[in-house]
Motif scaffolding. Structure first.
Motif, short mmCIF file in Angstrom:
data_model
loop_
_atom_site.label_atom_id
_atom_site.label_comp_id
_atom_site.label_asym_id
_atom_site.label_seq_id
_atom_site.Cartn_x
_atom_site.Cartn_y
_atom_site.Cartn_z
N LEU A 16 0.82 -1.21 0.00
CA LEU A 16 0.00 0.00 0.00
C LEU A 16 0.85 1.26 0.00
O LEU A 16 0.46 2.29 -0.54
N SER A 17 2.01 1.20 0.64
CA SER A 17 2.82 2.41 0.81
C SER A 17 3.86 2.61 -0.28
O SER A 17 4.43 3.70 -0.39
N LEU A 76 -8.27 1.14 4.04
CA LEU A 76 -7.51 0.18 3.23
C LEU A 76 -6.68 -0.74 4.11
O LEU A 76 -6.58 -1.94 3.84
N ARG A 83 -3.13 8.37 -5.37
CA ARG A 83 -2.21 7.25 -5.18
C ARG A 83 -2.87 6.10 -4.44
O ARG A 83 -2.50 4.93 -4.62
N LEU A 84 -3.86 6.42 -3.61
CA LEU A 84 -4.60 5.40 -2.87
C LEU A 84 -5.79 4.86 -3.68
O LEU A 84 -6.56 4.05 -3.17
N LEU A 93 -2.26 2.17 -5.84
CA LEU A 93 -3.22 1.06 -5.77
C LEU A 93 -4.12 1.04 -6.99
O LEU A 93 -4.43 2.08 -7.57
N PRO A 121 -10.95 3.08 -4.85
CA PRO A 121 -10.01 1.96 -4.69
C PRO A 121 -10.67 0.62 -5.01
O PRO A 121 -11.75 0.30 -4.51
N GLU A 140 -2.43 12.83 -3.32
CA GLU A 140 -2.25 11.77 -2.31
C GLU A 140 -3.39 10.77 -2.37
O GLU A 140 -3.18 9.56 -2.30
N ALA A 162 -6.70 5.72 4.01
CA ALA A 162 -5.61 4.78 4.26
C ALA A 162 -5.98 3.82 5.40
O ALA A 162 -5.65 2.63 5.35
#
Length: 626
Positions: free
Chosen positions: A478-479, A564, A513-514, A483, A532, A510, A561
């Motif tokens: 995840l980091s 997730l 990206r998730l 995703l 997601p 940000e 986050a």
């Protein structure tokens, strides 16, 4: 209705309603004054939970007659030399003593260093008496009697004497942790004496006095700094937790505070490592430029406001997580202690063993105590060769069928089949590696791995351990990479306040990206184009509003986050090695090596411990070998 000027006594009583809420508040103010006076020894005596009597004696710098006369007047203080932007003392408002004197019978006796005699002043219900000479030791004695006698309505809202005394004890504990170089003594007819001897610069020793030795054995040191804000202290390992937050102590520039931002950051630092409803144990101290923090939020001075709250929160979360990753993968000593206690005789059985002298008798050279279970010394040391009773050697000895029936289940260890022992075969020929979790020796009940270490043994819950390993791998994914996202056939338009839209768009990259792609849709709305893929079908509008609220309060968008990571925890639970699966020796050892290399492997995703370590010394103590 005409406007009138309130009397000085009434003004002080109104102020007392905010400054002095209960006896513990008065105790806190008086102890702070003593510390600001440079005291190294503070004695507190109470009666009636502090309502009948509260006396604070210190060996500080003391006050002369002129200072005493000013000390009981409002807005008189010696602690604001640098103004409100450079507060370096615990007290500074000049309200505590006049507020106490307006609702109680207050007496102050003090003698400064170098003076031949002391002076005393009294304030009863707001009426100030003249200063008079009195015999006194160096320092100050403040005595408060009949608290709230001048405002009887406040007495109706006081709790029981026991509850008020407990609140005063908690105040003393917090002050003792903040100032380890000061000796504190709390006494009174309603409690046993509580004493905290000075420990100098050894802060952990003082913390152990307050929180107990268990915290010292399970604490991780914290020392981090970012942009001139320093965080020090100690945090407990995740498996060392409590059922409430009373064991969390936070100090800002030496001042005990109850700040929601800091406690929220503490919860975030231990996220996914502590079970729901449990709380970490921690003592944190923040050192910051006084100009960057406002301690004048409330008269009680327990709330603070930071100029950059995001910096402070990020420092706390990052420092604790880094410390846990480096030194937090160890089992709590409470787990091993509880296991050892389960083996020890309890209650009447323990008393019986102690009475016979069997459990406590010193070991003889032959390996047994100097007395038998009947309290009489044996005529000679026991020997297998001389004994007519040898239950482990029943073959060919002519013991008869009765003896065979009685001792048939006892077979020599060399002939014991692994299946009869209820365990997996041991691992012959496996050298003990130099690893913290040792080498696997057996598997019990198809779920627990027994490993031998250099100074004891480790019992590992294979499902919980592997669940943590899988979860950490998912979190790493995840980091480190974007995703997968699921495009919406029709974008979801969410109406929001314009300020919320602005904050969301600042974090749009940000969120992308998730896997959450948003665009501005007019001044008061955002369009959700992708969500997601891991979350499947979700309420996109609800998620956006939740993120907007979080950004408005904390200026962070960790809610997505967090969801997730929660999903990753569920996936890890269902995708890990299940209980009941037999593992080969190489699989067990591979699991141990992965645990040693994975941060947070000391507890599963639900916060339960993944292993318990038992020292050889504890095992030998059970058998009376030490």
């Amino acid at each position: 209705m005409a406007i009138t000027l309130l009397s000085e006594t009434l003004i002080n009583q109104i102020a007392a309603g905010e400054v002095i809420e209960r006896p513990a508040s008065a105790a806190k103010e008086l102890i702070e004054n003593a510390l600001d006076a440079g005291a190294t020894r503070i004695e507190i005596a109470t009666a009636g939970g502090g309502k009948t009597l509260l006396r604070v004696v210190d060996n500080g710098c003391g006050m002369g007659p002129d200072d005493l006369a000013l000390a009981v007047r409002r807005h008189c203080t010696s602690k604001l030399g640098g103004g409100l932007f450079d507060i370096r003392t615990l007290g500074f408002r000049g309200e505590a003593l006049p507020s106490i004197g307006s609702v109680a019978r207050l007496t102050i006796a003090s003698r400064p260093a170098g003076s031949d005699h002391g002076a005393e002043i009294a304030v009863h219900g707001g009426v100030v008496q003249a200063v008079r000479p009195t015999p006194a030791n160096h320092g100050t004695v403040v005595e408060v009697r009949d608290l709230f006698f001048a405002t009887p309505a406040r007495l109706k809202f006081m709790k029981t004497e026991r509850a008020e005394a407990a609140a005063i004890s908690e105040v003393v504990r917090r002050m003792a942790i903040a100032f380890p170089g000061v000796r504190f003594l709390l006494s009174g007819p309603d409690r046993t004496t509580l004493e905290f001897p000075a420990t100098g610069d050894d802060r952990l020793a003082r913390i152990a006095q307050v929180l107990g030795r268990d915290f010292r054995d399970n604490a991780i040191e914290i020392d981090a700094e970012r942009d001139a804000v320093r965080l020090t202290g100690f945090a407990g390992v995740p498996t060392f937790n409590r059922g409430n937050s009373l064991h969390q102590y936070v100090f800002v520039n030496g001042r005990p505070v109850q700040d929601k931002l800091i406690f929220s950051a503490l919860r975030g630092a231990y996220a996914e490592t502590i079970p729901h409803g449990r709380y970490p144990v921690a003592v944190l101290s923040i050192t910051i430029d006084p100009a960057l923090v406002d301690v004048n939020v409330h008269p009680a001075k327990s709330d603070v406001r930071f100029r950059d709250p995001g910096l402070v929160r990020g420092l706390i979360v990052g420092a604790i997580r880094q410390a846990l990753a480096v030194d937090g993968d160890r089992s709590s000593t409470l787990g091993a202690r509880g296991l050892m206690d389960a083996f020890r005789p309890q209650g009447a059985a323990a008393a019986g063993f102690a009475a016979t002298g069997f459990a406590s008798a010193p070991r003889s050279p032959g390996g047994y105590g100097g007395q038998t279970a009947y309290g009489q010394a044996p005529s000679a040391l026991w020997s297998a060769d001389r004994s007519p009773y040898r239950p482990l050697e029943t073959e060919g000895r002519g013991f008869g069928e009765a003896a065979q029936a009685a001792f048939g289940s006892f077979v020599p260890a060399a002939r014991m089949a692994p299946e009869s022992a209820g365990a997996e075969p041991t691992v012959p020929g496996t050298a003990l590696p130099d690893h913290p979790l040792g080498a696997a020796r057996a598997q019990l009940h198809e779920n627990y791995i027994v490993a031998q270490t250099g100074d004891g043994l480790v019992i590992v819950d294979q499902h919980a351990a592997h669940e943590r390993l899988v979860y950490e791998n998912l979190r790493k994914g995840l980091s480190t990479k974007a995703l997968p996202a699921q495009a919406l056939l029709i974008p979801d338009i969410v109406d929001l306040a314009e300020d919320d839209c602005d904050r969301l768009m600042v974090h749009a990259e940000e969120l992308s990206r998730l896997g959450l792609t948003i665009e501005r849709f007019g001044p008061g709305a955002v369009a959700v184009r992708e969500t997601p893929a891991m979350l499947g079908e979700i309420d996109a509008a609800g998620l956006i509003r939740q993120l907007a609220d979080e950004l408005a309060e904390w200026d962070t968008a960790n809610g997505l986050a967090g969801r997730l990571e929660a999903l990753a925890a569920t996936m890890a639970c269902h995708g890990s090695v299940r209980s009941g699966r037999r593992l080969r020796p190489e699989e067990m050892n591979a699991l141990l090596r992965q645990m040693e290399a994975t941060p947070g492997s000391g507890q599963c995703n639900h916060g339960r411990p993944t292993y318990i370590e038992i020292k050889l010394a504890d095992i030998e103590r059970l058998f009376g070998r030490s």
